[in-house]
Design a protein around this motif. Structure first.
Motif, PDB file in Angstrom:
ATOM      1  N   UNK A 123      42.191  44.147  33.646  1.00 37.83           N
ATOM      2  CA  UNK A 123      42.943  43.670  34.809  1.00 37.83           C
ATOM      3  C   UNK A 123      43.587  44.851  35.512  1.00 37.83           C
ATOM      4  N   UNK A 174      42.938  45.954  39.339  1.00 40.41           N
ATOM      5  CA  UNK A 174      44.061  46.044  40.287  1.00 40.41           C
ATOM      6  C   UNK A 174      44.054  47.397  40.989  1.00 40.41           C
ATOM      7  N   UNK A 196      38.103  34.772  28.261  1.00 44.51           N
ATOM      8  CA  UNK A 196      38.751  33.664  28.977  1.00 44.51           C
ATOM      9  C   UNK A 196      39.826  34.190  29.917  1.00 44.51           C
ATOM     10  N   UNK A 197      40.640  35.176  29.446  1.00 47.55           N
ATOM     11  CA  UNK A 197      41.683  35.720  30.315  1.00 47.55           C
ATOM     12  C   UNK A 197      41.060  36.396  31.534  1.00 47.55           C
ATOM     13  N   UNK A 210      38.119  35.727  32.890  1.00 45.23           N
ATOM     14  CA  UNK A 210      37.558  34.693  33.766  1.00 45.23           C
ATOM     15  C   UNK A 210      38.655  34.126  34.661  1.00 45.23           C
ATOM     16  N   UNK A 211      39.811  33.829  34.023  1.00 47.92           N
ATOM     17  CA  UNK A 211      40.913  33.252  34.809  1.00 47.92           C
ATOM     18  C   UNK A 211      41.381  34.229  35.874  1.00 47.92           C
ATOM     19  N   UNK A 212      41.576  35.513  35.501  1.00 47.17           N
ATOM     20  CA  UNK A 212      42.066  36.482  36.481  1.00 47.17           C
ATOM     21  C   UNK A 212      41.078  36.629  37.628  1.00 47.17           C
ATOM     22  N   UNK A 246      38.918  34.506  38.665  1.00 45.73           N
ATOM     23  CA  UNK A 246      38.893  33.283  39.485  1.00 45.73           C
ATOM     24  C   UNK A 246      40.033  33.299  40.496  1.00 45.73           C
ATOM     25  N   UNK A 247      41.247  33.663  40.033  1.00 48.05           N
ATOM     26  CA  UNK A 247      42.390  33.682  40.955  1.00 48.05           C
ATOM     27  C   UNK A 247      42.239  34.790  41.986  1.00 48.05           C
ATOM     28  N   UNK A 248      41.848  35.997  41.530  1.00 46.10           N
ATOM     29  CA  UNK A 248      41.780  37.118  42.466  1.00 46.10           C
ATOM     30  C   UNK A 248      40.619  36.934  43.437  1.00 46.10           C
ATOM     31  N   UNK A 298      39.481  34.196  44.617  1.00 50.37           N
ATOM     32  CA  UNK A 298      39.774  33.138  45.571  1.00 50.37           C
ATOM     33  C   UNK A 298      40.397  33.702  46.850  1.00 50.37           C
ATOM     34  N   UNK A 299      41.124  34.813  46.731  1.00 56.22           N
ATOM     35  CA  UNK A 299      41.798  35.381  47.897  1.00 56.22           C
ATOM     36  C   UNK A 299      40.841  36.108  48.823  1.00 56.22           C
ATOM     37  N   UNK A 300      39.671  36.464  48.301  1.00 55.77           N
ATOM     38  CA  UNK A 300      38.693  37.168  49.135  1.00 55.77           C
ATOM     39  C   UNK A 300      38.053  36.203  50.111  1.00 55.77           C
TER      40      UNK A 300
END
Lengths: 119, 139, 196
Positions: free
Chosen positions: B48, B52, B125-126, B128-130, B132-134, B136-138
């Motif tokens: 992550x 970033x 899993x962590x 995948x979640x990150x 997915x969230x990041x 989505x903003x693109x």
């Protein structure tokens, strides 16, 4: 008296945290703040378990020579997994918030209610 | 995204250490504090940090999304597979005593494999979640 | 003795931080405060002899969950505004305060019968915990009792937890994994333009 206060101080703070979390969940309308309230509640339960497992003068439950007293390993196991599961469920809740924002374009509970009733 | 020189240099120095530490926590969990859950989270924290600092697209080139999905499932399969293996050897489900030549060796091997499965699933899993969230903003 | 002092101070900090979280309205500040809250709890877990739990809480609470919340805030905040403030709440606060005060009072009354903090003869320490501490090393050869219990004695439990994490990842992917579909309003505008 002093012994009683020191012996129960942990549990009282646990209750304070629990109630702060509960208050946030029921009184605030912002969905992200509600999730943070749930998380505070969750951490208070972690403290309840770990406090119950602590033994006076005990060491961490890793067997070493010369150590007689260990703290209770069972709450540690339960809470260790609960923390990771907690972040997974928090992520799921946040994903739902993102979807709500995309459909209603707000994450305030009152505004969502109004939108639902005006349809 | 505007590249930030200081962040990039520091991140390049820190990220290998984080991954090394994650591996230490994973495989030293029998003797010191640590184990699969902690190692998986530290490992995903390293990636992550990478995404970033260097951007999401660069990070996705290193770990493609479909790999992560396979890895997340693979961890659960390793865990459940150890249970099935102990069943086939004639023991109870997840009873590791029969996996090795003596009960202690069997327990060691079983715990190591199970923790490996936990670590792989948690890390994947962590991430995948990150992503997915990041992602989505693109636009 | 020093343990007790650190314990009391950190717990007081935690309570203050949680009250600050409730009273603030700037969501970015709230999320950062929540990160501090998690870091303080990690410190407390070390004081209470739970290094494994502290490890997890420091990595998860102060790291991953803060990043996930910040990512969510970036998605839900209004464009062109650097901060996101929650709307002033329309409900009256006193009703929820009464509910919370009554529940809290009942719970405090319940603590009268709990054995005191750190009591070695409490029922929680005398049953299965003693078995684990005495038999974990001879039976599994693993000195870290937490790992032995997690992976061996309670392997079924942990299998379930791993399945939960996997399921949560799948659910997040299903909810927000793909590209965003255009908002309904824009779609309607576009259709009208096409018809025109």
């Amino acid at each position: 008296m002093m012994d009683f206060i020191i012996g129960h101080y942990n549990y009282w703070i646990v209750i304070v945290l629990m109630m702060v979390g509960l208050y946030t969940v029921i009184s605030r309308g912002n969905l992200i703040k509600k999730i943070i309230g749930l998380n505070i509640f969750q951490v208070s339960v972690f403290f309840l378990y770990i406090s119950l497992g602590t033994v006076e003068g005990g060491a961490a439950p890793i067997i070493a020579e010369g150590v007689k007293v260990y703290s209770n390993p069972l709450p540690h196991v339960l809470i260790l997994t609960a923390i990771v599961v907690g972040v997974a469920t928090t992520a799921l809740a946040l994903a739902l918030v993102v979807r709500i924002k995309e459909s209603y374009s707000t994450i305030e509970e009152d505004e969502i209610h109004n939108l639902d009733h005006s349809l | 995204m505007r590249p930030n020189l200081i962040l990039q240099v520091v991140a390049k120095f820190v990220i290998p250490l984080m991954i090394l530490f994650a591996l230490y926590v994973q495989f030293h969990g029998d003797f010191g504090p640590g184990g699969g859950f902690q190692a998986g989270v530290i490992f995903s924290a390293a990636f992550i940090l990478y995404s970033l600092v260097f951007g999401l697209d660069t990070a996705e080139k290193i770990i493609p999304a479909h790999w992560l999905r396979i890895l997340a499932a693979l961890g659960v399969v390793i865990y459940a597979g150890v249970g099935v293996a102990s069943l086939l050897l004639g023991g109870n489900y997840l009873d590791y005593t029969l996996l090795g030549s003596n009960p202690i060796a069997g327990q060691h091997l079983g715990i190591l494999l199970v923790e490996l499965g936990v670590g792989i699933t948690v890390a994947a899993a962590m991430l995948i979640m990150f992503f997915a969230f990041a992602g989505r903003g693109r636009e | 003795m020093i343990d007790i002092v650190i314990d009391i101070t950190l717990l007081a900090f935690l309570a203050i931080t949680s009250v600050a979280i409730v009273r603030m309205t700037n969501l970015f500040a709230i999320v950062m405060l929540f990160g501090i809250f998690s870091l303080l709890s990690a410190g407390l877990f070390v004081v209470m002899d739970a290094p494994d739990v502290a490890f997890t809480e420091a990595a998860v609470g102060a790291g991953i969950s803060t990043v996930l919340m910040l990512a969510t805030l970036a998605l839900v905040k209004k464009p062109r505004e650097p901060f996101y403030n929650e709307a002033p709440h329309a409900h009256r606060a006193w009703l929820s305060l009464v509910v919370v005060a009554v529940t809290g009072a009942a719970l405090v009354y319940g603590t009268w019968d709990i054995p005191r903090f750190g009591d070695p003869d409490a029922p929680a320490q005398t049953h299965v915990a003693r078995y684990y501490i005495e038999n974990a090393l001879p039976e599994t050869g693993v000195p870290n009792i937490v790992t032995a219990v997690l992976a061996s004695y309670r392997g079924f439990d942990t299998l379930g937890e791993v399945a939960v994490i996997f399921t949560a990842a799948v659910a997040v992917l299903l909810l927000i994994g793909g590209r965003r579909s255009k908002p309904a309003v824009e779609k309607k505008d576009k259709r009208e333009q096409d018809e025109a």
